[in-house]
Design a protein around this motif. Structure first.
Motif, PDB file in Angstrom:
ATOM      1  N   ASN A 225       0.821  -1.202   0.000  1.00  0.00           N
ATOM      2  CA  ASN A 225       0.000   0.000   0.000  1.00  0.00           C
ATOM      3  C   ASN A 225       0.862   1.262   0.000  1.00  0.00           C
ATOM      4  OD1 ASN A 225      -2.386  -1.490   0.002  1.00  0.00           O
ATOM      5  ND2 ASN A 225      -2.415  -1.615   2.256  1.00  0.00           N
ATOM      6  N   PHE A 226       1.877   1.251   0.817  1.00  0.00           N
ATOM      7  CA  PHE A 226       2.750   2.434   0.847  1.00  0.00           C
ATOM      8  C   PHE A 226       3.543   2.563  -0.448  1.00  0.00           C
ATOM      9  CE2 PHE A 226       6.901   4.358   1.998  1.00  0.00           C
ATOM     10  CZ  PHE A 226       6.434   5.637   2.254  1.00  0.00           C
ATOM     11  N   LEU A 227       4.001   1.434  -0.994  1.00  0.00           N
ATOM     12  CA  LEU A 227       4.748   1.492  -2.245  1.00  0.00           C
ATOM     13  C   LEU A 227       3.888   2.015  -3.380  1.00  0.00           C
ATOM     14  CD1 LEU A 227       6.907  -1.765  -2.053  1.00  0.00           C
ATOM     15  CD2 LEU A 227       7.727   0.588  -2.044  1.00  0.00           C
ATOM     16  N   ASN A 228       2.587   1.734  -3.334  1.00  0.00           N
ATOM     17  CA  ASN A 228       1.700   2.302  -4.344  1.00  0.00           C
ATOM     18  C   ASN A 228       1.764   3.826  -4.347  1.00  0.00           C
ATOM     19  OD1 ASN A 228       0.543   0.120  -5.730  1.00  0.00           O
ATOM     20  ND2 ASN A 228      -0.831  -0.324  -4.010  1.00  0.00           N
TER      21      ASN A 228
ATOM     22  N   ILE B 292      14.957  -3.357  -8.153  1.00  0.00           N
ATOM     23  CA  ILE B 292      15.032  -4.823  -8.224  1.00  0.00           C
ATOM     24  C   ILE B 292      14.366  -5.447  -7.007  1.00  0.00           C
ATOM     25  CG2 ILE B 292      16.628  -6.787  -8.195  1.00  0.00           C
ATOM     26  CD1 ILE B 292      18.606  -5.004  -9.723  1.00  0.00           C
ATOM     27  N   LEU B 293      14.622  -4.894  -5.816  1.00  0.00           N
ATOM     28  CA  LEU B 293      14.005  -5.439  -4.597  1.00  0.00           C
ATOM     29  C   LEU B 293      12.485  -5.280  -4.622  1.00  0.00           C
ATOM     30  CD1 LEU B 293      16.545  -4.190  -1.888  1.00  0.00           C
ATOM     31  CD2 LEU B 293      16.353  -6.484  -2.856  1.00  0.00           C
ATOM     32  N   ILE B 294      12.025  -4.125  -5.125  1.00  0.00           N
ATOM     33  CA  ILE B 294      10.569  -3.910  -5.184  1.00  0.00           C
ATOM     34  C   ILE B 294       9.925  -4.910  -6.141  1.00  0.00           C
ATOM     35  CG2 ILE B 294       8.792  -2.289  -5.959  1.00  0.00           C
ATOM     36  CD1 ILE B 294      10.561  -0.025  -4.917  1.00  0.00           C
TER      37      ILE B 294
ATOM     38  N   LYS C 136       9.909  -8.443  -4.603  1.00  0.00           N
ATOM     39  CA  LYS C 136       8.975  -8.645  -3.505  1.00  0.00           C
ATOM     40  C   LYS C 136       7.533  -8.448  -3.951  1.00  0.00           C
ATOM     41  CE  LYS C 136       8.293  -7.257   1.334  1.00  0.00           C
ATOM     42  NZ  LYS C 136       8.787  -6.370   2.418  1.00  0.00           N
ATOM     43  N   PHE C 137       7.330  -7.503  -4.886  1.00  0.00           N
ATOM     44  CA  PHE C 137       5.964  -7.201  -5.338  1.00  0.00           C
ATOM     45  C   PHE C 137       5.954  -7.204  -6.874  1.00  0.00           C
ATOM     46  CE2 PHE C 137       6.626  -4.871  -1.330  1.00  0.00           C
ATOM     47  CZ  PHE C 137       5.661  -5.485  -0.533  1.00  0.00           C
ATOM     48  N   PRO C 138       5.807  -8.388  -7.486  1.00  0.00           N
ATOM     49  CA  PRO C 138       5.772  -8.439  -8.967  1.00  0.00           C
ATOM     50  C   PRO C 138       4.598  -7.674  -9.559  1.00  0.00           C
ATOM     51  CG  PRO C 138       6.097 -10.632  -8.002  1.00  0.00           C
ATOM     52  CD  PRO C 138       5.712  -9.721  -6.881  1.00  0.00           C
TER      53      PRO C 138
END
Length: 1545
Positions: free
Chosen positions: A1103-1106, A1133-1135, A1138-1140
């Motif tokens: 949610n925060f990454l959005n 790369i990490l994002i 972790k969240f494809p």
């Protein structure tokens, strides 16, 4: 053209009288006098050949000399023809004088009367002596010098011998008198002329030079010696009638002084010329020669020559002069390859014999080279020289020479005083130590071990005394002290050496760097223990030396240095000598340590005879400190002696020492007959003992000596308390307080404050230390801000002098300070509510503000402690008063920023006061002016940190500790609310770091080095370690963030808010400057931002990454530096791993506009290269691989080479994944993919770059998941990406910062070592070429760069300013030779380059259309002053035809540089000796009208398409070919050469 006029006059008339009358009539212009000079010279030549002139010529010559030339030289009527100004100016007058002097010489010779020259010389000498001891050239001195220089060679050695000696002595005195033009003229013109006159004048000059004593002025001496070099260094034995300078030691000392002269390049040039001349003369003569010992020390002669060793000596001196010539360039890349030859000089200067090595050549020659390097203007070269000298004794075992020791104590130590030499080497880790400092330490150990025992003591004493001769900076004195402390133990120093070490200690106090100062004191104490002979010093000498140390900086109890000192005293206790001075009681100093200390206590407690009655001064604090120090040392020595026996002995020894003290203290409050001074001195000693034994000073909470001391003093507490209170209240009813009574109050209040401090250190003894009755009542009712009334002169009692205002102010300030120290003790302890200060906090805070206005800034600490207790109670009801307290306290603390010793304690108290958790909570709650004031002070402290390292450290460390509350605590939420309200502080801490100046970085590096020594350096233990390095600000912030719990909503919100602010900060930095440079402040800030975002990433949810994913991708479109680019790629790369779910947004990045893709597509292609990591959590990999494959193929045809390179790497890796996964439809793409990849395996640069990018660490070794840790984020990645070392934070620093605990769940260290072991460097630079250090490893026989110095063609006597000489004299070239005519050339740049070429290859003259072109900037840029050393002739283009005919009549061959039908190729032409080159115009070449006058046309063969060469290049080629044929061409006929021309290679 004056010579042409002279020839024309001779053709018109043969009567000399008529000619002379013609020329002597009218105004004496420069042209007229020069014409007269040429005419006289021509007549002189004809008379020598027996030509005309007749009997009238001598008489006419005498008339010209007496009637025209002498008045002209002495008269004021000199003016060039047509000049309106009667003053001709120095250049014109000088030209006239030169011509008149030369004409006068010819007159003296033509007259045929030897007495004429003597008379003229007598008259000129009288004029010169009348001008004064150091005349200028304004009066008649210049004319007199010209006359003497002209007629000097005409003087007869026998008949005029006394006159010659007088003239020589006068000329020598004038040459050595100063730097004026008259001195230069005497040295460069008169003395060489006298040297040609005979041995008498030469001996007079030489005797005057040899008789000079002392160093004197090197420049004038060398100027004289250079002028007489041909006579003092004769080339053939037939000339040995004069002195031989090679055999004189003072001559060689002068030459050596000139070789190392750092101020004047001309002086060094003259010295090198004399040395070169002496070597060439010695080799030419071949006879043996030895210099007399002179004032040289025992050893080889300063100079010697042997025909049997001619080859070895020539090789030595050629290398020696080569090194000196190379040093003139001040270019490290030129000098570094020559340094191996310096090693060869040492090998050639020594011989190995049965009893060891000895010097064949005097070592002072080698020291001249080093001295020249040390004093170079280039600091890099100075450092190279110092390092080379320090490394010398590691590789070679050189024989002892007194000159080397003198050189170490003199020039070497002068060079070591430069702080910049101690900087780190490129690539060296911060805190690893200065290479020069470490080499200095090893050098001094090695050199002292090689010294003979009889000279070691003297060398070390001079070395230490040299350290006292100047005020050293903190860094040099530290490393010199460390080197001295490393010298092996030896009994080399006596009392004088110990006193010298004490003087060095005073030098260390001049620096503001407290840690470096303390470390230097530790090293000096170790040096004293290693080098001092205990039998030659007394215990009083040792105690006086120890008092020079600052216990709060170096000599603290509980340190390893204190233990070492105790062991040294114990071992040498029976060896100490006895002082010649006696104690005040008339007793001789005891020998044992215990007896000495016991006597010391007795003598101190017993007051002197003049201290009687009650009105006495304050007891000497320094004396009390000395006694307390020696008591503690003696007790600890006893403890070391009885470590394995009963501890009761230590208590008995302490009781024995303190028996007089305890007796006085026990009776202080009850005995009316006990002298008051004795009680006060006992109380002062008790205070010093308590402070020295306190846990804060000793560093140990369970100090046995402090416990014993407390137990011994406790029985006397009632007596002490009664005495103190009585002294505080005495005389309160008296209206006229005496000075003595006021001093009693001051001392008693100080004692009370000290007891409160000691009680605070041991809270469990609070009830026992003070009487709960009168003492507690007195403290509770203690008046705030009470001051002392200054006694009037009539009330001074027994004190005979009135106290000064300044002195009384210090006394009152101390009294107020101690009052607030007691009040702070009350407010901080459980009895605080009973006091009036606690019941009325408002009035107490107002009194505190008043106290801050009275107290000096360094004594404000107890007031700040009181404010810390009072402000939380008043912030809400009395906010303005609290804001006033904030301002006053910050003003006090900021004023102490330059006072290192007390600044940090006051800063800590201020931070604890203003940023107290309660204060922050209340200020944030009410959101008033106090909240804004706190933030204002916060930013001011951050700003101060930019110039004073460590301020921000104190602030962030305290705040993070106060916000770090255990999970079980009820105030946990409130503490994090504080952190959120002041999140700007954490944000600034995350990106904090300054770009230091070079000197600031050096201090930081050395401080880190000292801190890394740990407990081995006592200063690290004694001085409060506040982790003042800038790295610890970010370390504190990172460790604080790692301790936050993302399962806690408040923690999670705090981290998300911080991440958003970091991204906003990155965007603002990017907008502020679109292009920033590597390691700039903008680069570093962006680098730190993304480091913190990587640390926070595991706490982010989808949610925060959005909310922030667009900002992260947008950052990838910015043109970032390499390190920032790697961090952005890593977090993407990490994002995606972790969240494809964010893969569609990632694909969209490749569809952005062309302008964005041009600079940023490489970032996303680098991410695509790690597709194997990204697809680990993707269930259906086929569509992802297909999309990635299509994007990579599309980018493989990009127009930008870098994009194609990254795309092919992504394509190769994606294709491998597709084949491994057996994705559908890949077979159809196989030809296209393989074709694209085959282009990468091309040839040349493309192939090399393809190999480099595949070997790059980010693609070959780096693993985004396995390498995720703080070590990679803060140390490995910055190191590998080329960031400056200031940005590397090693993981051990996180462990050393213990103010905040480490999060055990966070990965701190790398699990793999492959990435950690890689060498730094960007992939584009991995194949850069040779190692920069290869130059250091060159063998001595390798070729080196060398500037050509034409020694044999240079007359050193003419090394004066060109304005002092006529061009025909100073720039004299051999008759005949090559003349280059450039009158047809227009461009100044071509003329300047041609002028330089002609001067370098020795052309006789350069002919120009307008000599004023030499002032053109383009001309000067290419000529580099060659016009000053090349004769220039003016011939206008219209006059060229006549000029060529004249030169042809003189025998010159006129050669045109032109392509004609009959031109001869340059390779086929043999130049005659007398050649004239005519160069054509840049566009039109040589005019057709001049071609018939040419004897030959020479063209340059060419093979290209271009029609012709530049005129300067063409002329240079012909000038070089002429020179080549003269130098190495075989003799043969002139004109066209045979078909196979001879070339020299």
């Amino acid at each position: 053209m004056e010579w042409v006029l002279a020839e024309a006059l001779l053709e018109q008339s043969q009567d000399p009288r008529v000619l002379f009358v013609t020329l002597c009539r009218g105004e004496a212009s420069a042209e007229r006098v020069e014409t007269l000079r040429f005419l006289l010279q021509r007549l002189e030549d004809e008379a020598a050949r027996g030509g005309g002139g007749g009997d009238a010529l001598p008489e006419a010559a005498r008339e010209v000399a007496a009637g025209y030339l002498m008045p002209l030289l002495r008269g004021p009527r000199l003016r060039p023809a047509g000049a309106p100004d009667p003053d001709p100016g120095p250049p014109a007058r000088r030209r006239v004088l030169r011509a008149a002097g030369a004409a006068l010489r010819s007159c003296a010779r033509l007259a045929g009367d030897p007495s004429l020259a003597a008379a003229l010389a007598e008259e000129a000498l009288d004029d010169l002596l009348a001008a004064g001891p150091a005349p200028g050239l304004e009066g008649g001195a210049e004319a007199a010098l010209e006359v003497l220089a002209a007629v000097g060679p005409c003087l007869r050695p026998r008949e005029d011998g006394p006159l010659l000696e007088r003239v020589a002595q006068t000329a020598l005195a004038l040459a050595l008198a100063g730097d004026g033009e008259a001195a230069a003229l005497a040295a460069g013109r008169l003395l060489p002329a006298l040297g040609q006159g005979g041995a008498a004048a030469l001996r007079a000059v030489w005797g005057g030079l040899v008789a000079l004593s002392g160093p004197g002025r090197v420049g004038p001496r060398l100027q004289v010696l250079s002028a007489l070099a041909e006579r003092l260094l004769p080339g053939h034995p037939a000339h040995d009638a004069g002195p031989d300078a090679r055999r004189c030691a003072r001559f060689w000392r002068t030459v050596q002084a000139g070789l190392a002269h750092h101020e004047d390049a001309l002086t060094r040039k003259r010295a090198r010329y004399l040395l070169r001349r002496a070597v060439e003369v010695s080799a030419e003569r071949g006879d043996d020669c030895t210099c007399d010992p002179g004032d040289a020390n025992a050893g080889p002669s300063l100079f010697w020559w042997s025909g049997k060793k001619k080859d070895e000596l020539l090789k030595f001196w050629e290398n020696y002069i080569l090194i000196l010539e190379s040093l003139e360039g001040n270019q490290v890349h030129v000098i570094r390859p020559v340094l191996p030859k310096l090693n060869d000089l040492f090998e050639g200067a020594m011989s190995q014999e049965d009893h060891g090595a000895c010097w064949l050549l005097h070592p002072s020659w080698h020291m001249c080279v080093y001295k020249r390097m040390f004093e170079s203007e280039n600091k890099v070269l100075s450092k190279e020289g110092v390092l080379h000298f320090l490394e010398l004794f590691e590789a070679k075992r050189l024989p002892f020479a007194p000159e080397v020791s003198e050189f170490i104590i003199g020039p070497l130590m002068d060079a070591l005083s430069e702080s910049s030499l101690y900087s780190r080497s490129p690539g060296q880790l911060i805190g690893s130590g200065s290479p020069l400092g470490l080499k200095l330490q090893k050098f001094l150990v090695t050199y002292t071990s090689l010294l003979p025992e009889e000279t070691k003591s003297g060398f070390l004493l001079k070395f230490i005394q040299r350290m006292t001769s100047r005020h050293w900076c903190a860094v040099p004195i530290l490393f010199l002290s460390r080197a001295l402390a490393s010298v092996p133990k030896c009994s080399a120093l006596a009392r004088e050496g110990l006193l010298a070490l004490r003087d060095v200690l005073q030098c260390t106090m001049a620096t503001h760097q407290i840690l470096l100062r303390g470390a230097a004191q530790c090293c000096l104490l170790q040096a004293a223990m290693h080098l001092v002979d205990a039998e030659k010093v007394s215990l009083s000498d040792v105690s006086a030396f120890l008092m020079s140390l600052r216990q709060e900086e170096s000599l603290g109890r509980g340190t390893s240095l204190w233990t070492e000192l105790c062991d040294w005293l114990r071992v040498n206790e029976a060896c100490f000598g006895r002082s010649a001075a006696r104690s005040p009681g008339g007793l001789q100093e005891p020998a044992s340590l215990n007896a000495y200390v016991k006597t010391l206590v007795q003598e101190y407690v017993k007051p002197p005879a003049w201290e009687t009655g009650g009105d006495c001064g304050v007891p000497d604090r320094g004396e009390a400190q000395l006694v307390a120090l020696m008591v503690l040392l003696a007790v600890d020595v006893e403890g070391r002696r009885s470590r394995h026996s009963e501890k009761q002995r230590t208590q008995n020894v302490l009781r024995m020492f303190l028996e007089p003290l305890l007796d006085a203290l026990a009776r202080a409050g009850t005995s009316a007959y006990l002298p008051v001074p004795r009680s006060e001195r006992s109380l002062q000693l008790l205070l010093q003992l308590l402070r020295a034994c306190s846990p804060e000073a000793s560093g140990a909470q369970d100090d046995e000596v402090f416990t014993l001391l407390r137990n011994l003093v406790l029985p006397a507490t009632d007596s002490i308390a009664e005495f103190v209170l009585r002294r505080l209240t005495v005389g309160e009813l008296s209206s006229e307080p005496t000075l003595g009574r006021q001093i009693q109050k001051v001392v008693s209040m100080a004692a009370l404050a000290a007891v409160c401090e000691a009680t605070a250190w041991q809270p469990e003894c609070t009830q026992d230390a003070l009487d709960a009755g009168a003492t507690d009542s007195f403290l509770a009712s203690l008046p705030r801000g009470q001051t002392l009334q200054k006694p009037r002169p009539g009330a001074l009692s027994s004190v005979s002098e009135e106290p000064s205002s300044q002195g009384w102010g210090k006394v009152v300030a101390q009294y107020v300070h101690d009052q607030w120290a007691c009040l702070a003790f009350l407010l901080e302890k459980h009895r605080a509510p009973a006091s009036d200060a606690a019941r009325n906090p408002g009035s107490t805070l107002r009194s505190a503000l008043d106290a801050l206005g009275v107290l000096p800034a360094q004594q404000a600490s107890p007031v700040l402690r009181c404010m810390k207790t009072l402000v939380p109670q008043l912030l809400a009801p009395a906010e303005p008063l609290c804001i006033e307290a904030f301002d006053a306290a910050w003003k006090i603390v900021s004023s102490l920023s330059n006072t290192q010793l007390i600044f940090w304690s006051n800063l800590k108290a201020f931070v604890q006061f203003v940023f107290d958790a309660k204060v922050l909570t209340i200020a944030a709650k009410i959101k008033g002016q106090a909240f804004l004031k706190i933030k204002e002070i916060m930013y001011q402290m951050i700003e101060m940190s930019a110039v004073k390292t460590g301020v921000f450290n104190t602030l962030i460390s305290y705040c993070c500790q106060s916000w770090m509350v255990p999970a079980s605590s009820a105030s946990r939420v409130g503490s994090l609310a504080n952190a959120k309200n002041y999140s700007e502080l954490v944000l600034e801490a995350c990106i904090f770091g300054t770009v230091f100046r070079r000197d600031q970085r050096l201090i930081q590096d050395v401080q880190t080095f000292v801190e890394n020594l740990g407990h081995d350096c006592a200063a690290n233990v004694v001085i409060e370690n506040t982790k003042r390095e800038d790295h610890y600000v970010r370390i504190c912030a990172v460790k604080f963030l790692c301790l936050l719990d993302d399962s806690d909503p408040s923690h999670k919100l705090f981290m998300e808010d911080l991440a958003i602010k970091l991204l906003d900060k990155d965007e603002s930095v990017a907008k502020s400057r679109t292009r920033y440079y590597v390691n700039s402040q903008q680069h570093r800030v962006k680098n730190r931002i993304w480091q913190i975002l990587l640390v926070l990433f595991p706490r982010f949810d989808q949610n925060f990454l959005n909310r922030i994913i667009d900002k992260i991708f947008q950052a990838g479109f910015i043109n970032n530096q390499a390190s920032v680019k790697y961090y952005i790629e890593w977090i993407i790369i990490l994002i995606l791993h972790k969240f494809p779910q964010f893969l569609p947004k990632f694909w969209d990045c490749f569809s952005d506009g062309e302008e964005n893709l041009k600079t940023s597509i490489c970032t996303f292609l680098s991410v695509l290269s790690h597709l194997d990591i990204i697809t680990q959590n993707v269930p259906e990999k086929g569509p992802v691989l297909a999309r990635a494959l299509g994007l990579a193929l599309r980018c493989c045809v990009h127009h930008h080479f870098g994009v194609r390179l990254h795309a092919r790497l992504a394509l190769k890796r994606t294709w491998s994944l597709c084949r491994a996964a057996r994705a559908e439809g890949i077979d159809a793409l196989m030809p296209v993919v393989e074709s694209s990849l085959s282009h990468a395996d091309g040839a040349g640069n493309a192939k090399r770059n393809w190999r480099r990018i595949q070997d790059h660490f980010f693609f070959a070794v780096f693993h985004p998941l396995e390498d995720y840790c703080l070590g990679t984020i803060f140390y490995i990645l910055p190191r590998l990406s080329g960031l400056v070392e200031d940005e590397w934070i090693a993981t051990d620093k996180f462990a050393r910062f213990t103010d905040i605990p480490s999060d055990t769940a966070f990965q701190w260290y790398l699990s793999r070592s492959q990435l950690r072991e890689l060498d730094p460097g960007a992939w584009a630079q991995q194949d850069a070429g040779s190692n920069p250090g290869e130059a250091d490893k060159q063998s001595a026989c390798s070729d080196v760069q060398r500037k050509v110095i034409p020694w044999k063609d240079t007359v050193p006597a003419l090394d004066l300013e060109p304005a002092l000489w006529g061009r025909d004299t100073a720039l004299a070239r051999p008759d005949g030779g090559l003349i280059v005519v450039a009158s047809l050339i227009d461009k100044a740049a071509n003329l300047g380059g041609l002028c330089r070429t002609c001067e370098v290859f020795g052309a006789s003259a350069l002919v120009l259309a307008n000599p004023q072109c030499v002032n053109d900037r383009q001309f000067q840029y290419l000529s580099v002053s060659a016009e000053q050393w090349l004769p220039l002739v003016e011939v206008k283009p219209a006059q060229l035809a006549d000029y060529l005919q004249q030169r042809k009549a003189e025998g010159y061959t006129i050669i045109g540089v032109e392509q004609t039908a009959r031109s001869v190729a340059l390779t086929q032409y043999r130049f005659p000796e007398k050649s004239l080159l005519l160069l054509g115009n840049e566009r039109e070449g040589i005019p057709a009208a001049l071609i018939p006058q040419l004897d030959v046309c020479v063209e340059i063969p060419q093979r290209g398409v271009t029609r012709s060469l530049n005129v300067h290049v063409s002329g240079a080629l012909l000038v070089w070919e002429y020179t080549r044929q003269r130098l190495c061409g075989p003799p043969g006929r002139e004109g066209p050469a045979p078909q196979t021309g001879h070339w020299c290679h």
